[in-house]
Design a protein around this motif. Sequence first.
Motif, PDB file in Angstrom:
ATOM      1  N   VAL A  71       0.843  -1.197   0.000  1.00  0.00           N
ATOM      2  CA  VAL A  71       0.000   0.000   0.000  1.00  0.00           C
ATOM      3  C   VAL A  71       0.878   1.246   0.000  1.00  0.00           C
ATOM      4  N   PHE A  72       1.945   1.197   0.801  1.00  0.00           N
ATOM      5  CA  PHE A  72       2.847   2.334   0.877  1.00  0.00           C
ATOM      6  C   PHE A  72       3.489   2.609  -0.480  1.00  0.00           C
ATOM      7  N   LEU A  73       3.936   1.543  -1.138  1.00  0.00           N
ATOM      8  CA  LEU A  73       4.563   1.714  -2.452  1.00  0.00           C
ATOM      9  C   LEU A  73       3.558   2.287  -3.444  1.00  0.00           C
ATOM     10  N   TYR A  74       2.311   1.819  -3.352  1.00  0.00           N
ATOM     11  CA  TYR A  74       1.260   2.347  -4.224  1.00  0.00           C
ATOM     12  C   TYR A  74       1.092   3.847  -3.986  1.00  0.00           C
ATOM     13  N   LEU A  75       1.083   4.245  -2.697  1.00  0.00           N
ATOM     14  CA  LEU A  75       0.930   5.667  -2.387  1.00  0.00           C
ATOM     15  C   LEU A  75       2.090   6.476  -2.957  1.00  0.00           C
TER      16      LEU A  75
END
Lengths: 342, 322
Positions: free
Chosen positions: B309-313
């Motif tokens: 999720v962090f990488l997506y953000l």
Amino acid sequence: MPRSALPRIVSTLAAAALLFAACGGPPSPGAQVGSGTTARNCGIDVTVPGPPQRIYAAYQPAIEVVHALGVSDRVVGTAFLDAQVLPEYVDAQAATDHLPELPSREALLAANPDFVVSGYNGLFATTGSESLGTRASLRELGVQSWIFSPLCPSADGRSDEAIDPASVTIENVYADVRDLGRLFGVADRAEQVVAGIQARIAAVQRRVADAPRARVAVVSPEDDGTFRVAGGLDFVTRILDIAGAENAFDDLRGRRNVPVGAEEIIARDPDVILTSTCCDGAYTPADAEPDAERIRTNPAFAGLRAVREGRVHGFLFADRAAGVRVPHAAELVASLVHPDRR
Amino acid sequence: MGLALGVVAAAGLSLLVGIQPVTPADVVLALTAPAGRPADAVVLYLRVPRTAAGLLAGAGLGLAGAVAQGLTRNPLAGPEVLGVNGGAAFAGLVAMALVGVGPLGGYVWFCFAGAALALGAVLAIASAGRDGATPVKIAMAGAAVSALLFSLTSAIVLRDHDLFERFRFWLVGSLTRADLPIVLQAVPFLAAGTVLALALARPLDAAALGDDTARSLGARPALLRGSAIAAVVVLAGTATAVAGPVGFVGLVVPHAARALAGPAHVRVLPLSALLGALVLLLADVVGRVVLRPEEVQVGVTAAVLGAPVFLYLLRRRRVGDL
């Protein structure tokens, strides 16, 4: 740590100097030139030109075996005890140069050993903070090495994750004592040691022969509320077997120590719980009591059979090991598990 | 409202799922009429404290993350990125290893001090230079301080086997240590932090318009900054004292809250608390069952679930648009 930087540099330089001095010659002045003696250990041929004169012993089982074989005067250093050595070795151990923690590779080489005996396989594993280098890398420096064979990893540089289950037997303890005796030039003494172990084990087995086999869990309570249990691969399973008991976690065979939650222990509801208290060179069985008390008073364990029946006992990690301590450990476990068969 | 029900459902799962079979009836009986049944001990002394710890620590981390992101106007400012969790864990470890202080009550103060020092260091480092504390500089300073703290923690913990086994809790977060006294001691700290954080909702909205505009609206930026830092330190410090240095929850959860409710802090803050509790509880339940008989620490499952999720953000958002 700036405080210790200078001695560290000095010891490194000293080690380098010693290495230069050792280059090209036999590893130690006392070694006798001859056809040499070879023994196979964990798939590696260990050859000494003559009995090693500068033995380094790391971990409890290795330290105790060198004393048992009567070569204490050839020991240039010992490191890391899980508990006090057996009473018969206390004086010999007090006379050695002992480190409470493992040496660095530099400090080990600075002791200029020609033979390193390790009680556990992690010493030569490429992973983990305790490694002093692989056995092959030490052999290149003229240092032979030995791992207690009930912990034989599948290849040099591996650790607990690669123990060969077939090697976790009492026969391997006898083989180690005999092989080390031959390499050290004290074969007769080794035979006496083996005979002594066999006699005491046979006596324990006779004592518990027809007793019901209790299910025993060997458990270390951890700071985070979880527990480490000895899996089936751990040598304590063999000790329990001699003492007329079974490892309640025998089916966990991926590695020696398995972290589990409290619920797993409740689910298995062992008959007896032994702690696995470790690691201080001054520990005696009394030091295991606080761990036992933590388990007895854990409210989540109030319904456990072992807790209800008062069968949670302090036990030392040192007594789980494959070595000359086995008869002592088997007698102790038998007296805890079968108190009526003393 | 749906989210609150979700948290209740997650708490229910956390009470029911595990190695010991426990039915809803077991839970009710254990809570109302404990009689020494096998399930009673599991519910009362393992599942309930663990669930309560997950609720408290998750809510604390989610709320701390939302305040941190609002304070710094930085979408990458979770408490873990600001070094707060790492500082609290390091100080907690030092307290336990060297001073040997007892359960929560004693070393929570160490965790606060560690969290405050780490956060102060990150903000000071990030503020150096001409353009002040930009989002990227805060994230970089936070990464550097966190890495340093993690190294120090590892250096202490990895020095020998024994210490590692006893203190691995401080490397990766876990709810297994929770017992009722720890949870009860954490409640007042988290309550104080929550009240303070929720009181900051309007000032944070005003600050989002920039210091000058905020001042003209009657806000006091310095007071806001001090209060917000205190809230982050208390919330994340207490969460770390209870659950260890759990990552990603405080970082990722506020983004989900804003996606659900828009940018207004009046809604983002409570939603972040609820979502944090939900995520941490679910991560813990997953960790209990995926590798049986071993348990996966909640810090690990939270990272495995949170990292993508962090990488997506990172990919989706331009850094700094908050």
